[in-house]
Design an enzyme around this catalytic site. Structure first.
Site, PDB file in Angstrom:
ATOM      1  N   GLY A   1       0.785  -1.244   0.000  1.00 34.14           N
ATOM      2  CA  GLY A   1       0.000   0.000   0.000  1.00 34.14           C
ATOM      3  C   GLY A   1       0.809   1.282   0.000  1.00 34.14           C
ATOM      4  O   GLY A   1       0.325   2.316  -0.447  1.00 34.14           O
TER       5      GLY A   1
ATOM      6  N   GLU B   1       4.323   3.933   5.953  1.00 36.89           N
ATOM      7  CA  GLU B   1       3.062   3.189   5.893  1.00 36.89           C
ATOM      8  C   GLU B   1       2.013   3.967   5.099  1.00 36.89           C
ATOM      9  O   GLU B   1       2.058   5.193   5.037  1.00 36.89           O
ATOM     10  CB  GLU B   1       2.524   2.974   7.325  1.00 36.89           C
ATOM     11  CG  GLU B   1       2.599   1.548   7.824  1.00 36.89           C
ATOM     12  CD  GLU B   1       1.662   0.583   7.124  1.00 36.89           C
ATOM     13  OE1 GLU B   1       1.321   0.770   5.942  1.00 36.89           O
ATOM     14  OE2 GLU B   1       1.263  -0.389   7.783  1.00 36.89           O
ATOM     15  N   ASP B   2       1.055   3.241   4.533  1.00 38.86           N
ATOM     16  CA  ASP B   2      -0.049   3.912   3.843  1.00 38.86           C
ATOM     17  C   ASP B   2      -1.076   4.449   4.840  1.00 38.86           C
ATOM     18  O   ASP B   2      -1.491   5.595   4.754  1.00 38.86           O
ATOM     19  CB  ASP B   2      -0.719   2.965   2.833  1.00 38.86           C
ATOM     20  CG  ASP B   2      -1.152   1.622   3.432  1.00 38.86           C
ATOM     21  OD1 ASP B   2      -0.872   1.352   4.622  1.00 38.86           O
ATOM     22  OD2 ASP B   2      -1.765   0.817   2.696  1.00 38.86           O
TER      23      ASP B   2
ATOM     24  N   PHE C   1     -13.774   3.700   4.616  1.00 42.92           N
ATOM     25  CA  PHE C   1     -12.856   2.852   3.863  1.00 42.92           C
ATOM     26  C   PHE C   1     -12.395   3.623   2.639  1.00 42.92           C
ATOM     27  O   PHE C   1     -13.213   4.096   1.849  1.00 42.92           O
ATOM     28  CB  PHE C   1     -13.497   1.525   3.458  1.00 42.92           C
ATOM     29  CG  PHE C   1     -12.465   0.526   3.039  1.00 42.92           C
ATOM     30  CD1 PHE C   1     -11.811  -0.246   3.982  1.00 42.92           C
ATOM     31  CD2 PHE C   1     -12.109   0.402   1.701  1.00 42.92           C
ATOM     32  CE1 PHE C   1     -10.813  -1.136   3.607  1.00 42.92           C
ATOM     33  CE2 PHE C   1     -11.111  -0.493   1.315  1.00 42.92           C
ATOM     34  CZ  PHE C   1     -10.463  -1.260   2.276  1.00 42.92           C
TER      35      PHE C   1
ATOM     36  N   GLY D   1      -3.876  -0.126  14.274  1.00 38.28           N
ATOM     37  CA  GLY D   1      -2.553   0.066  14.874  1.00 38.28           C
ATOM     38  C   GLY D   1      -1.782  -1.233  15.057  1.00 38.28           C
ATOM     39  O   GLY D   1      -0.601  -1.207  15.415  1.00 38.28           O
TER      40      GLY D   1
ATOM     41  N   ASP E   1      -4.743   2.026  10.942  1.00 42.78           N
ATOM     42  CA  ASP E   1      -6.166   1.812  11.212  1.00 42.78           C
ATOM     43  C   ASP E   1      -6.295   1.335  12.667  1.00 42.78           C
ATOM     44  O   ASP E   1      -6.412   2.144  13.582  1.00 42.78           O
ATOM     45  CB  ASP E   1      -6.688   0.800  10.192  1.00 42.78           C
ATOM     46  CG  ASP E   1      -8.170   0.537  10.279  1.00 42.78           C
ATOM     47  OD1 ASP E   1      -8.887   1.348  10.869  1.00 42.78           O
ATOM     48  OD2 ASP E   1      -8.627  -0.498   9.752  1.00 42.78           O
TER      49      ASP E   1
ATOM     50  N   THR F   1      -0.612  -3.368  12.868  1.00 41.00           N
ATOM     51  CA  THR F   1       0.508  -3.546  11.942  1.00 41.00           C
ATOM     52  C   THR F   1       1.741  -2.789  12.432  1.00 41.00           C
ATOM     53  O   THR F   1       2.847  -3.348  12.486  1.00 41.00           O
ATOM     54  CB  THR F   1       0.111  -3.064  10.532  1.00 41.00           C
ATOM     55  OG1 THR F   1      -1.028  -3.800  10.101  1.00 41.00           O
ATOM     56  CG2 THR F   1       1.248  -3.260   9.547  1.00 41.00           C
TER      57      THR F   1
ATOM     58  N   ARG G   1      -5.467   0.791  -6.698  1.00 38.54           N
ATOM     59  CA  ARG G   1      -4.195   1.292  -6.154  1.00 38.54           C
ATOM     60  C   ARG G   1      -3.628   2.426  -7.003  1.00 38.54           C
ATOM     61  O   ARG G   1      -2.890   3.265  -6.502  1.00 38.54           O
ATOM     62  CB  ARG G   1      -3.156   0.161  -6.102  1.00 38.54           C
ATOM     63  CG  ARG G   1      -3.442  -0.909  -5.051  1.00 38.54           C
ATOM     64  CD  ARG G   1      -2.188  -1.759  -4.851  1.00 38.54           C
ATOM     65  NE  ARG G   1      -2.427  -2.991  -4.144  1.00 38.54           N
ATOM     66  CZ  ARG G   1      -2.448  -3.126  -2.819  1.00 38.54           C
ATOM     67  NH1 ARG G   1      -2.271  -2.081  -2.044  1.00 38.54           N
ATOM     68  NH2 ARG G   1      -2.651  -4.302  -2.262  1.00 38.54           N
TER      69      ARG G   1
ATOM     70  N   ASP H   1      -5.847  -0.200  -1.580  1.00 40.69           N
ATOM     71  CA  ASP H   1      -6.697  -1.032  -2.438  1.00 40.69           C
ATOM     72  C   ASP H   1      -7.987  -1.463  -1.771  1.00 40.69           C
ATOM     73  O   ASP H   1      -8.125  -1.424  -0.547  1.00 40.69           O
ATOM     74  CB  ASP H   1      -5.938  -2.308  -2.821  1.00 40.69           C
ATOM     75  CG  ASP H   1      -5.859  -3.292  -1.652  1.00 40.69           C
ATOM     76  OD1 ASP H   1      -5.363  -2.891  -0.573  1.00 40.69           O
ATOM     77  OD2 ASP H   1      -6.300  -4.438  -1.805  1.00 40.69           O
TER      78      ASP H   1
ATOM     79  N   LYS I   1      -6.331   6.859  10.995  1.00 38.56           N
ATOM     80  CA  LYS I   1      -7.731   6.857  11.435  1.00 38.56           C
ATOM     81  C   LYS I   1      -7.719   6.765  12.961  1.00 38.56           C
ATOM     82  O   LYS I   1      -7.845   5.666  13.524  1.00 38.56           O
ATOM     83  CB  LYS I   1      -8.464   5.623  10.893  1.00 38.56           C
ATOM     84  CG  LYS I   1      -8.728   5.598   9.409  1.00 38.56           C
ATOM     85  CD  LYS I   1      -9.569   4.343   9.103  1.00 38.56           C
ATOM     86  CE  LYS I   1      -9.601   4.013   7.649  1.00 38.56           C
ATOM     87  NZ  LYS I   1     -10.256   2.697   7.372  1.00 38.56           N
TER      88      LYS I   1
HETATM   89  P1  IMP Z   1      -3.952  -1.796  10.908  1.00 38.50           P
HETATM   90  O1  IMP Z   1      -5.382  -2.109  11.215  1.00 38.50           O
HETATM   91  O2  IMP Z   1      -3.518  -0.478  11.504  1.00 38.50           O
HETATM   92  O3  IMP Z   1      -3.052  -2.936  11.301  1.00 38.50           O
HETATM   93  O4  IMP Z   1      -3.839  -1.624   9.327  1.00 38.50           O
HETATM   94  C1  IMP Z   1      -3.738  -2.762   8.522  1.00 38.50           C
HETATM   95  C2  IMP Z   1      -3.733  -2.475   7.056  1.00 38.50           C
HETATM   96  O5  IMP Z   1      -5.091  -2.493   6.643  1.00 38.50           O
HETATM   97  C3  IMP Z   1      -3.209  -1.149   6.544  1.00 38.50           C
HETATM   98  O6  IMP Z   1      -1.813  -1.102   6.412  1.00 38.50           O
HETATM   99  C4  IMP Z   1      -3.880  -1.125   5.176  1.00 38.50           C
HETATM  100  O7  IMP Z   1      -3.127  -1.874   4.258  1.00 38.50           O
HETATM  101  C5  IMP Z   1      -5.212  -1.775   5.469  1.00 38.50           C
HETATM  102  N1  IMP Z   1      -6.282  -0.756   5.618  1.00 38.50           N
HETATM  103  C6  IMP Z   1      -6.787  -0.222   6.748  1.00 38.50           C
HETATM  104  N2  IMP Z   1      -7.756   0.684   6.478  1.00 38.50           N
HETATM  105  C7  IMP Z   1      -7.833   0.732   5.120  1.00 38.50           C
HETATM  106  C8  IMP Z   1      -8.637   1.506   4.197  1.00 38.50           C
HETATM  107  O8  IMP Z   1      -9.482   2.355   4.553  1.00 38.50           O
HETATM  108  N3  IMP Z   1      -8.420   1.247   2.870  1.00 38.50           N
HETATM  109  C9  IMP Z   1      -7.520   0.355   2.404  1.00 38.50           C
HETATM  110  N4  IMP Z   1      -6.744  -0.367   3.230  1.00 38.50           N
HETATM  111  C10 IMP Z   1      -6.902  -0.192   4.574  1.00 38.50           C
HETATM  112 MG    MG Z   2      -0.470  -1.272   4.819  1.00 38.95          MG
END
Ligand code: IMP
Ligand code: MG
Length: 187
Positions: free
Chosen positions: A46, A110-111, A163, A116, A114, A118, A176, A170, A142
């Site tokens: 991403g 990071e992209d 989202f 946290g 969400d 990751t 993307r 993606d 977020k």
């Molecule tokens: P985490 O929940 O912080 O571990 O984020 C996990 C991964 O989910 C991110 O790195 C993105 O690749 C993906 N992700 C979370 N929210 C979105 C979104 O709104 N659109 C697309 N990918 C998302």
């Molecule tokens: Mg990601």
């Protein structure tokens, strides 16, 4: 083509907003790592468009201040996460995280943050590789969705709980290559 595929809805962050903000982030990072070697650690897939533009913004910021020198190296990791109902996500490393990071300044690119999970996983993983410093730069955050405390050093934009796709992000591997960030609309 399937008619059930969701469509990108409204543009949330335009190309010019992305460009301006990434220029600011590049300037900030080049000041903070002045005369250092910096390893940009991109999280596949991403972050690739953000990574490419941020790397160039760090270079461009140096041109405006000839005394500034940041030597940048590229490294990448790929992770996967499993969301299991209300249980915390389980994150796994698929590839990357080379020994080169030992005793280096590492900036995770990071992209989006969400839940946290990751970033938390990656920070813990990197600790085993013994870098000199680790910071995190995310294009999007977020904050209302965080499930674990995460330290983020550079944030492009805080966004609401929607989202989003585009500019590397993606939905089922689609969208993307949109040059902007858009909300996704269900059919
Ligand atoms: P985490 O929940 O912080 O571990 O984020 C996990 C991964 O989910 C991110 O790195 C993105 O690749 C993906 N992700 C979370 N929210 C979105 C979104 O709104 N659109 C697309 N990918 C998302
Ligand atoms: Mg990601």
């Amino acid at each position: 083509m399937s008619t059930t595929k969701p469509l990108p809805e409204s543009v949330l962050i335009s190309e010019s907003c992305l460009r301006n903000r990434i220029r600011e982030l590049g300037a900030q990072i080049s000041t903070d790592y002045e005369n250092q070697e910096l390893v940009l650690l991109g999280v596949l897939r991403g972050s690739v468009l953000f990574f490419a533009d941020l790397a160039r913004a760090i270079f461009s910021a140096q041109l405006t201040d000839s005394g500034r020198d940041v030597r940048v190296r590229f490294e990448f990791v790929q992770l996967t996460s499993y969301h299991n109902g209300t249980k915390p996500s389980r994150v796994q490393l698929i590839r990357g995280g080379s020994d080169y990071l030992q005793q280096r300044h590492v900036l995770i690119v990071e992209d989006i943050v969400d839940t946290g999970h990751t970033v938390k996983f990656l920070r813990e993983h990197l600790r085993t590789l013994n870098p000199k410093t680790v910071k995190v730069c995310t294009l999007l955050d977020k904050p209302s969705q965080h499930q674990v405390p995460v330290a983020i050093d550079y944030i492009g934009f805080e966004i609401p709980d929607a989202f989003v796709v585009g500019y590397g992000l993606d939905y089922a591997q689609q969208y993307r290559n949109l040059p902007y960030i858009a909300r996704l609309e269900s059919p």
